[in-house]
Design a protein around this motif. Structure first.
Motif, PDB file in Angstrom:
ATOM      1  N   LEU A  19       0.830  -1.204   0.000  1.00  0.00           N
ATOM      2  CA  LEU A  19       0.000   0.000   0.000  1.00  0.00           C
ATOM      3  C   LEU A  19       0.867   1.257   0.000  1.00  0.00           C
ATOM      4  O   LEU A  19       0.605   2.220  -0.735  1.00  0.00           O
ATOM      5  N   ALA A  20       1.927   1.261   0.818  1.00  0.00           N
ATOM      6  CA  ALA A  20       2.822   2.422   0.870  1.00  0.00           C
ATOM      7  C   ALA A  20       3.520   2.640  -0.471  1.00  0.00           C
ATOM      8  O   ALA A  20       3.637   3.775  -0.954  1.00  0.00           O
ATOM      9  N   GLU A  21       3.980   1.555  -1.098  1.00  0.00           N
ATOM     10  CA  GLU A  21       4.642   1.675  -2.402  1.00  0.00           C
ATOM     11  C   GLU A  21       3.661   2.163  -3.461  1.00  0.00           C
ATOM     12  O   GLU A  21       3.997   3.005  -4.308  1.00  0.00           O
ATOM     13  N   ALA A  22       2.423   1.651  -3.403  1.00  0.00           N
ATOM     14  CA  ALA A  22       1.412   2.053  -4.381  1.00  0.00           C
ATOM     15  C   ALA A  22       1.075   3.534  -4.255  1.00  0.00           C
ATOM     16  O   ALA A  22       0.918   4.238  -5.256  1.00  0.00           O
ATOM     17  N   ARG A  23       0.994   4.024  -3.029  1.00  0.00           N
ATOM     18  CA  ARG A  23       0.647   5.439  -2.829  1.00  0.00           C
ATOM     19  C   ARG A  23       1.743   6.370  -3.326  1.00  0.00           C
ATOM     20  O   ARG A  23       1.448   7.488  -3.777  1.00  0.00           O
ATOM     21  N   LEU A  24       2.984   5.925  -3.248  1.00  0.00           N
ATOM     22  CA  LEU A  24       4.077   6.738  -3.791  1.00  0.00           C
ATOM     23  C   LEU A  24       3.992   6.823  -5.311  1.00  0.00           C
ATOM     24  O   LEU A  24       4.279   7.859  -5.908  1.00  0.00           O
ATOM     25  N   LEU A  25       3.568   5.722  -5.943  1.00  0.00           N
ATOM     26  CA  LEU A  25       3.521   5.661  -7.406  1.00  0.00           C
ATOM     27  C   LEU A  25       2.233   6.235  -7.975  1.00  0.00           C
ATOM     28  O   LEU A  25       2.228   6.801  -9.073  1.00  0.00           O
ATOM     29  N   PHE A  26       1.115   6.071  -7.233  1.00  0.00           N
ATOM     30  CA  PHE A  26      -0.197   6.506  -7.716  1.00  0.00           C
ATOM     31  C   PHE A  26      -0.894   7.341  -6.638  1.00  0.00           C
ATOM     32  O   PHE A  26      -1.942   6.950  -6.124  1.00  0.00           O
ATOM     33  N   PRO A  27      -0.349   8.471  -6.272  1.00  0.00           N
ATOM     34  CA  PRO A  27      -0.920   9.254  -5.173  1.00  0.00           C
ATOM     35  C   PRO A  27      -2.360   9.668  -5.450  1.00  0.00           C
ATOM     36  O   PRO A  27      -2.672  10.176  -6.530  1.00  0.00           O
ATOM     37  N   GLY A  28      -3.229   9.427  -4.458  1.00  0.00           N
ATOM     38  CA  GLY A  28      -4.630   9.788  -4.591  1.00  0.00           C
ATOM     39  C   GLY A  28      -5.432   8.828  -5.439  1.00  0.00           C
ATOM     40  O   GLY A  28      -6.638   9.030  -5.649  1.00  0.00           O
ATOM     41  N   ARG A  29      -4.810   7.741  -5.920  1.00  0.00           N
ATOM     42  CA  ARG A  29      -5.490   6.825  -6.837  1.00  0.00           C
ATOM     43  C   ARG A  29      -5.289   5.369  -6.425  1.00  0.00           C
ATOM     44  O   ARG A  29      -5.093   4.487  -7.269  1.00  0.00           O
ATOM     45  N   VAL A  30      -5.342   5.111  -5.146  1.00  0.00           N
ATOM     46  CA  VAL A  30      -5.192   3.744  -4.646  1.00  0.00           C
ATOM     47  C   VAL A  30      -6.414   3.399  -3.796  1.00  0.00           C
ATOM     48  O   VAL A  30      -6.753   4.118  -2.859  1.00  0.00           O
ATOM     49  N   SER A  31      -7.078   2.308  -4.149  1.00  0.00           N
ATOM     50  CA  SER A  31      -8.225   1.829  -3.392  1.00  0.00           C
ATOM     51  C   SER A  31      -7.854   0.547  -2.669  1.00  0.00           C
ATOM     52  O   SER A  31      -7.053  -0.242  -3.171  1.00  0.00           O
ATOM     53  N   VAL A  32      -8.430   0.346  -1.487  1.00  0.00           N
ATOM     54  CA  VAL A  32      -8.197  -0.898  -0.745  1.00  0.00           C
ATOM     55  C   VAL A  32      -9.533  -1.492  -0.312  1.00  0.00           C
ATOM     56  O   VAL A  32     -10.521  -0.789  -0.141  1.00  0.00           O
ATOM     57  N   ASP A  33      -9.534  -2.820  -0.174  1.00  0.00           N
ATOM     58  CA  ASP A  33     -10.700  -3.563   0.317  1.00  0.00           C
ATOM     59  C   ASP A  33     -10.484  -3.962   1.766  1.00  0.00           C
ATOM     60  O   ASP A  33      -9.375  -4.342   2.148  1.00  0.00           O
ATOM     61  N   LEU A  34     -11.561  -3.933   2.543  1.00  0.00           N
ATOM     62  CA  LEU A  34     -11.540  -4.491   3.894  1.00  0.00           C
ATOM     63  C   LEU A  34     -12.804  -5.326   4.051  1.00  0.00           C
ATOM     64  O   LEU A  34     -13.911  -4.845   3.796  1.00  0.00           O
ATOM     65  N   MET A  35     -12.631  -6.582   4.457  1.00  0.00           N
ATOM     66  CA  MET A  35     -13.766  -7.490   4.594  1.00  0.00           C
ATOM     67  C   MET A  35     -14.284  -7.487   6.024  1.00  0.00           C
ATOM     68  O   MET A  35     -13.547  -7.245   6.984  1.00  0.00           O
ATOM     69  N   LEU A  36     -15.575  -7.769   6.153  1.00  0.00           N
ATOM     70  CA  LEU A  36     -16.206  -7.872   7.468  1.00  0.00           C
ATOM     71  C   LEU A  36     -17.137  -9.078   7.467  1.00  0.00           C
ATOM     72  O   LEU A  36     -17.456  -9.636   6.415  1.00  0.00           O
ATOM     73  N   GLY A  37     -17.554  -9.475   8.668  1.00  0.00           N
ATOM     74  CA  GLY A  37     -18.473 -10.604   8.782  1.00  0.00           C
ATOM     75  C   GLY A  37     -17.813 -11.955   8.622  1.00  0.00           C
ATOM     76  O   GLY A  37     -18.445 -12.925   8.195  1.00  0.00           O
ATOM     77  N   LEU A  38     -16.525 -12.066   8.998  1.00  0.00           N
ATOM     78  CA  LEU A  38     -15.832 -13.355   8.938  1.00  0.00           C
ATOM     79  C   LEU A  38     -16.254 -14.239  10.112  1.00  0.00           C
ATOM     80  O   LEU A  38     -16.718 -13.724  11.140  1.00  0.00           O
ATOM     81  N   PRO A  39     -16.108 -15.564   9.993  1.00  0.00           N
ATOM     82  CA  PRO A  39     -16.404 -16.433  11.134  1.00  0.00           C
ATOM     83  C   PRO A  39     -15.603 -16.017  12.367  1.00  0.00           C
ATOM     84  O   PRO A  39     -14.395 -15.782  12.286  1.00  0.00           O
ATOM     85  N   ALA A  40     -16.307 -15.918  13.491  1.00  0.00           N
ATOM     86  CA  ALA A  40     -15.705 -15.596  14.798  1.00  0.00           C
ATOM     87  C   ALA A  40     -15.169 -14.169  14.884  1.00  0.00           C
ATOM     88  O   ALA A  40     -14.543 -13.794  15.877  1.00  0.00           O
ATOM     89  N   GLN A  41     -15.403 -13.352  13.885  1.00  0.00           N
ATOM     90  CA  GLN A  41     -14.917 -11.965  13.928  1.00  0.00           C
ATOM     91  C   GLN A  41     -15.770 -11.136  14.894  1.00  0.00           C
ATOM     92  O   GLN A  41     -16.998 -11.280  14.933  1.00  0.00           O
ATOM     93  N   LYS A  42     -15.120 -10.260  15.653  1.00  0.00           N
ATOM     94  CA  LYS A  42     -15.809  -9.406  16.618  1.00  0.00           C
ATOM     95  C   LYS A  42     -15.746  -7.947  16.179  1.00  0.00           C
ATOM     96  O   LYS A  42     -14.855  -7.550  15.434  1.00  0.00           O
ATOM     97  N   VAL A  43     -16.680  -7.171  16.695  1.00  0.00           N
ATOM     98  CA  VAL A  43     -16.840  -5.789  16.231  1.00  0.00           C
ATOM     99  C   VAL A  43     -15.636  -4.932  16.597  1.00  0.00           C
ATOM    100  O   VAL A  43     -15.051  -4.256  15.734  1.00  0.00           O
ATOM    101  N   GLU A  44     -15.250  -4.921  17.850  1.00  0.00           N
ATOM    102  CA  GLU A  44     -14.207  -3.993  18.298  1.00  0.00           C
ATOM    103  C   GLU A  44     -12.856  -4.250  17.636  1.00  0.00           C
ATOM    104  O   GLU A  44     -12.207  -3.317  17.165  1.00  0.00           O
ATOM    105  N   PRO A  45     -12.379  -5.506  17.590  1.00  0.00           N
ATOM    106  CA  PRO A  45     -11.106  -5.738  16.895  1.00  0.00           C
ATOM    107  C   PRO A  45     -11.168  -5.329  15.416  1.00  0.00           C
ATOM    108  O   PRO A  45     -10.185  -4.817  14.872  1.00  0.00           O
ATOM    109  N   TRP A  46     -12.328  -5.556  14.785  1.00  0.00           N
ATOM    110  CA  TRP A  46     -12.438  -5.154  13.380  1.00  0.00           C
ATOM    111  C   TRP A  46     -12.391  -3.630  13.239  1.00  0.00           C
ATOM    112  O   TRP A  46     -11.742  -3.106  12.330  1.00  0.00           O
ATOM    113  N   LEU A  47     -13.044  -2.926  14.138  1.00  0.00           N
ATOM    114  CA  LEU A  47     -13.000  -1.463  14.097  1.00  0.00           C
ATOM    115  C   LEU A  47     -11.585  -0.946  14.331  1.00  0.00           C
ATOM    116  O   LEU A  47     -11.174   0.062  13.742  1.00  0.00           O
ATOM    117  N   GLN A  48     -10.816  -1.646  15.163  1.00  0.00           N
ATOM    118  CA  GLN A  48      -9.418  -1.267  15.365  1.00  0.00           C
ATOM    119  C   GLN A  48      -8.609  -1.439  14.083  1.00  0.00           C
ATOM    120  O   GLN A  48      -7.750  -0.614  13.762  1.00  0.00           O
TER     121      GLN A  48
END
Length: 473
Positions: free
Chosen positions: A212-241
């Motif tokens: 992500l850091a390397e991508a932002r240097l090469l494509f500033p302002g044009r990098v998207s990332v995915d974050l998944m939620l609702g995994l088995p045994a996943q809890k709200v607070e750790p995910w928010l962290q």
């Protein structure tokens, strides 16, 4: 081995110069009806389920409800280093794949479908996967040059490449930039190594942050990332962290996706066998609601159900889907939606390319394309998509946009006298005014339930619509 440089064609050279100019956000205003028929987005893909952003592993985030998803699209590079435990996309572990043959077939099919569509301008290009960052930058450059030779491809068009952290070191990302890519979508998925291992990902959290850091240097302002939620045994607070940590590292576009357990995947089997707990839908809903609040407070605009942007970094390509614009899909299993004007057609078609890569390549070499099926779309089907897709965005369906697809039956005609819709308006979930029909911030989180009311209302209004005026009558 990553090439030290990519052979530069005329369009690629112009695109590299355009990357140095500031981005101008022009989204939100639909094009005129005349220009809409001659414009399209291009999705370069091979096989798997379609979605707007990122590294895969979920149901379609573009269309809602999932059963109505028209794309089920596939992607440029269907090959992966290994199959993730949650992924049922049409992917292949490469066994001596000849990339030159794949490249030539992608170029041939792109030329054929562009000629068939009658499209004069491509607004954006999205290279999806599989793992397209495993392909060579030369393949990306060849497709872009071929498109630019057939139609007008503006030098500053959004050109997105999906990338996985372990297949995209800095020098390789730079080579893709030299090939014409100006936006990256990184399948980060999680910042927890245990969760990444559960998902079968080949990268660690530190790998993801480094890429992500390397991508932002090469494509500033044009990098998207995915974050998944609702995994088995996943809890709200750790995910928010995790989300809060990601805010320190991310760029201006972020997508939140809930895990969809797909039949036939390793993760589905483990849940069915009881070795993993089933994801808790209530916890997932809480994560989503809390997450979107965190992003709003951090200055992100939720411009679509799963997608968030700040500083005007909305995805042009995604916006074409949600505005029901034309799009061409090339590659094995690809789906597209356009009017085939090259055959004198006037009706938009859903087109499906042959799924299996070897068979697709044989058909392209024989016929110039690998289209397996064409399904004409009825007027009501198209209006249902305009409604379901448009309401995924914070702009909703404007009166102007609706009239481009249906000039006789207005939004007021369809929804203005409905008691059920009136209830949703009173609850503050929907807004129907001089701008059009749209969800409130609260309504956007429960869109699927709103469509259970709105789609039948549209179908009933369509059945009782007045007859169209007859020329000369």
């Amino acid at each position: 081995m990553v090439p030290s440089r990519v052979r530069t064609g005329r369009w690629v050279a112009a695109a590299r110069a355009a990357q140095r100019r500031p981005r101008v956000d022009s989204l939100g205003q639909p094009p005129s009806p005349e220009s809409a028929s001659t414009r399209a987005a291009l999705y370069v893909h091979v096989s798997g389920q379609g979605r707007a952003e990122g590294g895969g592993g979920r149901g379609c985030s573009v269309h809602s409800p999932p059963a109505r998803c028209p794309c089920l699209t596939s992607h440029l590079w269907p090959y992966c280093e290994k199959r993730c435990s949650y992924c049922n996309f049409n992917k292949y572990i490469p066994r001596g794949v000849e990339e030159g043959t794949v490249r030539n077939c992608l170029v041939t099919e792109a030329r054929t479908l562009l000629q068939l569509s009658g499209v004069q301008r491509i607004e954006s290009v999205f290279f999806g996967g599989g793992t397209p960052s495993l392909a060579s930058p030369h393949t990306v450059a060849a497709v872009l040059e071929a498109v630019a030779q057939e139609v007008y491809l503006p030098a500053d068009s959004e050109v997105t490449l999906e990338a996985n952290p372990t297949s995209a070191p800095g020098p390789r990302l730079a080579a893709f930039g030299a090939a014409g890519v100006n936006r990256l979508s990184i399948g980060l998925q999680s910042l927890d190594d245990t969760e990444l291992q559960l998902l079968g990902r080949t990268h660690s959290a530190s790998d993801a942050l480094r890429t992500l850091a390397e991508a932002r240097l090469l494509f500033p302002g044009r990098v998207s990332v995915d974050l998944m939620l609702g995994l088995p045994a996943q809890k709200v607070e750790p995910w928010l962290q995790q989300l809060q940590k990601l805010l320190y590292h991310c760029d201006d576009h972020l997508s939140l996706y809930q895990l969809t357990l797909e039949r036939g995947t390793s993760l589905f089997a483990q849940v069915q066998q009881g070795t993993l707990p089933a994801p808790d839908p209530d916890l997932a809903a809480e994560m989503y609601q809390e997450g979107r609040t965190v992003l709003r407070d951090a200055g992100f605009r939720q411009y679509e159900v799963s997608n968030f942007a700040r500083n005007g970094a909305l995805s042009t390509h995604n916006w074409t889907y949600w505005q029901c614009g034309q799009y061409l899909g090339i590659g094995p299993g690809a789906h597209g939606r356009f009017v085939p004007q090259g055959t004198g057609g006037h009706t938009r078609e859903a087109r499906i390319q042959t799924l299996e890569p070897d068979n697709w390549m044989k058909e392209v070499m024989l016929f110039g394309h690998g289209t397996r099926k064409c399904v004409p779309l009825g007027k009501l089907e198209l209006l249902e998509e305009v409604l379901a897709m448009g309401l995924r965005t914070d702009v909703g369906v404007t009166h102007q946009h609706w009239q481009q697809f249906e000039p006789q039956l207005t939004l007021w005609d369809v929804f203005g006298a409905s008691k059920e819709v009136e209830e949703l308006l009173a609850q503050g979930l929907l807004l129907l005014d001089y701008r059009g029909l749209r969800c409130s911030w609260e309504g956007l989180a429960v869109l699927d339930s709103l469509l259970l009311t709105l789609l039948p209302q549209l179908q009933e209004a369509w059945q009782h619509r007045p007859p169209s005026p007859v020329s000369g009558g």
